[in-house]
Design a protein around this motif. Structure first.
Motif, short mmCIF file in Angstrom:
data_model
loop_
_atom_site.label_atom_id
_atom_site.label_comp_id
_atom_site.label_asym_id
_atom_site.label_seq_id
_atom_site.Cartn_x
_atom_site.Cartn_y
_atom_site.Cartn_z
N ARG A 113 0.83 -1.21 0.00
CA ARG A 113 0.00 0.00 0.00
C ARG A 113 0.87 1.25 0.00
N ASP A 114 1.91 1.25 0.82
CA ASP A 114 2.80 2.42 0.88
C ASP A 114 3.50 2.63 -0.47
N TYR A 120 1.71 6.27 -7.20
CA TYR A 120 0.58 6.90 -7.86
C TYR A 120 0.34 8.33 -7.43
N GLU A 121 0.76 8.68 -6.25
CA GLU A 121 0.53 10.03 -5.76
C GLU A 121 1.76 10.91 -5.92
N GLY A 122 2.85 10.29 -6.34
CA GLY A 122 4.07 11.06 -6.62
C GLY A 122 4.85 11.29 -5.40
#
Length: 122
Positions: A113-114, A120-122
């Motif tokens: 998850r991390d 994906y969030e940069g």
């Protein structure tokens, strides 16, 4: 095929090319078998160096999104199935590795998850 490169965005131009072609292939905007422009042609269209487009094409080929057929050109491959197979293979390798390392399932999922969030969030 429509690509927009934003130099001020902070994302490397080759990554923008790679991401946009990948998304258009996965969404069906670029259908399987669609012939992509040559490296030089696309570089000229976008105002980029040929090496920048070549780097994006190499990454896309590695990901199974496109395939190069020598002098015949570069085409959109059956990206979804190739990408899903590659992801499943890498997931299996990861699962076996974290199990050998003694991580719990919960810790292994947390690490994934991390990593996904960072990607994906940069």
């Amino acid at each position: 095929m429509t690509l927009k490169i934003r130099i001020t965005e902070g994302t490397a131009p080759y990554e923008q090319v790679r991401a946009q072609i990948s998304e258009q292939a996965r969404s069906g905007t670029l259908p399987v078998g669609y012939r992509l422009p040559t490296v030089r042609g696309l570089a000229e269209q976008l105002g980029l160096a040929a090496n920048t487009v070549a780097k994006a094409y190499r990454a896309l080929e590695t990901d199974g999104v496109i395939e190069t057929r020598g002098r015949n050109g570069t085409f959109v491959a059956a990206a979804g199935s190739a990408a899903e197979r590659a992801a499943a293979t890498e997931a299996q390798v990861y699962a076996e590795r974290v199990r050998r390392l003694g991580l719990s399932e919960s810790d292994a999922l947390g690490a994934v998850r991390d990593a996904l969030r960072a990607a994906y969030e940069g």
